[in-house]
Design a protein around this motif. Structure first.
Motif, PDB file in Angstrom:
ATOM      1  N   TYR A   1       6.820  -1.919 -11.829  1.00  0.00           N
ATOM      2  CA  TYR A   1       6.360  -3.174 -12.822  1.00  0.00           C
ATOM      3  C   TYR A   1       7.144  -2.761 -14.116  1.00  0.00           C
ATOM      4  CZ  TYR A   1       2.817  -5.445 -10.139  1.00  0.00           C
ATOM      5  OH  TYR A   1       2.265  -6.457  -9.145  1.00  0.00           O
ATOM      6  N   GLU A   2       6.987  -1.972 -14.598  1.00  0.00           N
ATOM      7  CA  GLU A   2       7.862  -1.563 -15.955  1.00  0.00           C
ATOM      8  C   GLU A   2       9.241  -1.750 -15.966  1.00  0.00           C
ATOM      9  OE1 GLU A   2       6.447   2.243 -16.863  1.00  0.00           O
ATOM     10  OE2 GLU A   2       4.403   1.696 -17.258  1.00  0.00           O
TER      11      GLU A   2
ATOM     12  N   LYS B   1       0.829  -1.173  -0.141  1.00  0.00           N
ATOM     13  CA  LYS B   1      -0.012  -0.026   0.002  1.00  0.00           C
ATOM     14  C   LYS B   1       0.837   1.281  -0.052  1.00  0.00           C
ATOM     15  CE  LYS B   1      -3.971   2.050   2.609  1.00  0.00           C
ATOM     16  NZ  LYS B   1      -4.894   1.986   3.581  1.00  0.00           N
ATOM     17  N   LYS B   2       2.075   1.136   0.692  1.00  0.00           N
ATOM     18  CA  LYS B   2       3.045   2.411   0.956  1.00  0.00           C
ATOM     19  C   LYS B   2       3.576   2.748  -0.298  1.00  0.00           C
ATOM     20  CE  LYS B   2       6.967   3.717   3.442  1.00  0.00           C
ATOM     21  NZ  LYS B   2       7.884   3.435   4.217  1.00  0.00           N
ATOM     22  N   TYR B   3       3.355   1.793  -1.430  1.00  0.00           N
ATOM     23  CA  TYR B   3       4.018   2.081  -2.644  1.00  0.00           C
ATOM     24  C   TYR B   3       3.198   2.044  -3.860  1.00  0.00           C
ATOM     25  CZ  TYR B   3       8.247   1.393   0.256  1.00  0.00           C
ATOM     26  OH  TYR B   3       8.979   1.459   1.342  1.00  0.00           O
ATOM     27  N   LYS B   4       1.847   2.340  -3.512  1.00  0.00           N
ATOM     28  CA  LYS B   4       0.873   2.041  -4.644  1.00  0.00           C
ATOM     29  C   LYS B   4       1.119   3.071  -5.910  1.00  0.00           C
ATOM     30  CE  LYS B   4      -4.284   2.057  -5.387  1.00  0.00           C
ATOM     31  NZ  LYS B   4      -5.520   2.135  -4.532  1.00  0.00           N
ATOM     32  N   ASP B   5       1.371   4.129  -5.494  1.00  0.00           N
ATOM     33  CA  ASP B   5       1.372   5.424  -6.357  1.00  0.00           C
ATOM     34  C   ASP B   5       2.623   4.930  -7.488  1.00  0.00           C
ATOM     35  OD1 ASP B   5      -0.448   6.625  -5.263  1.00  0.00           O
ATOM     36  OD2 ASP B   5       0.731   8.226  -4.097  1.00  0.00           O
ATOM     37  N   VAL B   6       3.649   4.138  -7.050  1.00  0.00           N
ATOM     38  CA  VAL B   6       4.813   3.999  -7.941  1.00  0.00           C
ATOM     39  C   VAL B   6       4.860   2.539  -8.528  1.00  0.00           C
ATOM     40  CG1 VAL B   6       6.208   5.911  -6.927  1.00  0.00           C
ATOM     41  CG2 VAL B   6       6.555   3.333  -6.194  1.00  0.00           C
TER      42      VAL B   6
ATOM     43  N   GLY C   1      16.247   2.819  -6.452  1.00  0.00           N
ATOM     44  CA  GLY C   1      16.943   3.372  -5.137  1.00  0.00           C
ATOM     45  C   GLY C   1      16.153   4.528  -4.461  1.00  0.00           C
ATOM     46  N   GLU C   2      15.284   5.231  -5.539  1.00  0.00           N
ATOM     47  CA  GLU C   2      14.330   6.401  -5.141  1.00  0.00           C
ATOM     48  C   GLU C   2      13.142   6.044  -4.924  1.00  0.00           C
ATOM     49  OE1 GLU C   2      16.721   9.536  -8.337  1.00  0.00           O
ATOM     50  OE2 GLU C   2      15.039   8.682  -8.753  1.00  0.00           O
ATOM     51  N   ILE C   3      12.597   5.031  -5.646  1.00  0.00           N
ATOM     52  CA  ILE C   3      11.048   4.618  -5.221  1.00  0.00           C
ATOM     53  C   ILE C   3      10.993   3.448  -4.736  1.00  0.00           C
ATOM     54  CG2 ILE C   3      10.396   6.225  -7.047  1.00  0.00           C
ATOM     55  CD1 ILE C   3      10.069   3.869  -8.929  1.00  0.00           C
ATOM     56  N   GLY C   4      11.854   2.544  -4.525  1.00  0.00           N
ATOM     57  CA  GLY C   4      11.817   1.029  -4.231  1.00  0.00           C
ATOM     58  C   GLY C   4      11.510   1.040  -2.532  1.00  0.00           C
TER      59      GLY C   4
END
Length: 213
Positions: free
Chosen positions: A60-61, A50-55, A137-140
């Motif tokens: 996935y890409e 849930k915390k990373y739903k926006d990215v 490293g920025e969004i993971g």
């Protein structure tokens, strides 16, 4: 059996032996594949949270592209062995007459040029992979941040190792135009890859030291 189908233990043992392959090129490709696999792991630990739903869609890409690069690097383990084999065959060619020497030199030039192809592909692929790791490293997931650091270090090692394997082949090539062209591309890619890898590692370490902040 293909080199990449060996167990980790068997691969390391044959690498340590006097067998001509695998060598530095195959090791570089495998280390690169491991580095990209760590990126895929970071992605898998990020999606579905849930915390990373926006990215999530972007992750996935990234994972789709990472899988392609990972598989390409694995293929280069045996690819490097194959092109080295072509060079090895030339060494066994006769060189007793002027004609034989000329034929041998021509064959060696061709084989060495071809031998540059796989380590150059390792370099190109490693740079692409480093860029993916940088974004992860920025969004993971922060829980896998250290794996981004390890992954990018593996890819940096593959990148620089690829350069060494290109150089050793270029040293035997007489075609100055070819040498100049490959050297120029190689140097630009390696410089870019090292810069991004170093920047990524520093960011990862700093965030870890600040407990993920």
């Amino acid at each position: 059996m293909m080199l990449i189908e060996k167990s980790c233990k068997d691969f390391v043992e044959v690498l340590a032996s006097k067998e001509p392959v695998p060598g530095g090129g195959g090791a570089a490709a495998l280390v690169g594949a491991i580095g990209m696999a760590l990126g895929n792991m970071v992605g898998n630990l990020t999606v579905g949270k849930k915390k990373y739903k926006d990215v999530e869609q972007e992750v996935y890409e990234i994972m789709e592209k990472a899988t392609e690069l990972q598989q390409a690097l694995l293929a280069m383990v045996d690819g490097d062995a194959e092109v080295f084999g072509e060079v090895a065959k030339v060494y066994s060619m006769p060189k007793d007459t002027p004609e034989e020497k000329a034929a041998r030199e021509e064959a060696m030039e061709k084989a060495l040029k071809h031998a540059c192809s796989v380590p150059m592909d390792i370099i190109r692929t490693a740079v692409e992979a480093i860029k993916l790791q940088a974004r992860l490293g920025e969004i993971g997931s922060i829980l896998a941040l250290s794996d981004v650091g390890v992954g990018v270090l593996c890819l940096k090692a593959a990148l620089i190792s690829g350069k060494l394997n290109v150089i050793i082949n270029l040293n035997g090539i007489k075609d100055e135009s070819f040498v100049s062209k490959i050297s120029e591309e190689m140097d630009a890619l390696v410089e870019e890859g090292i810069r991004i890898a170093d920047e990524t590692y520093v960011k990862v370490e700093q965030r870890l030291m600040n407990k993920g902040v």
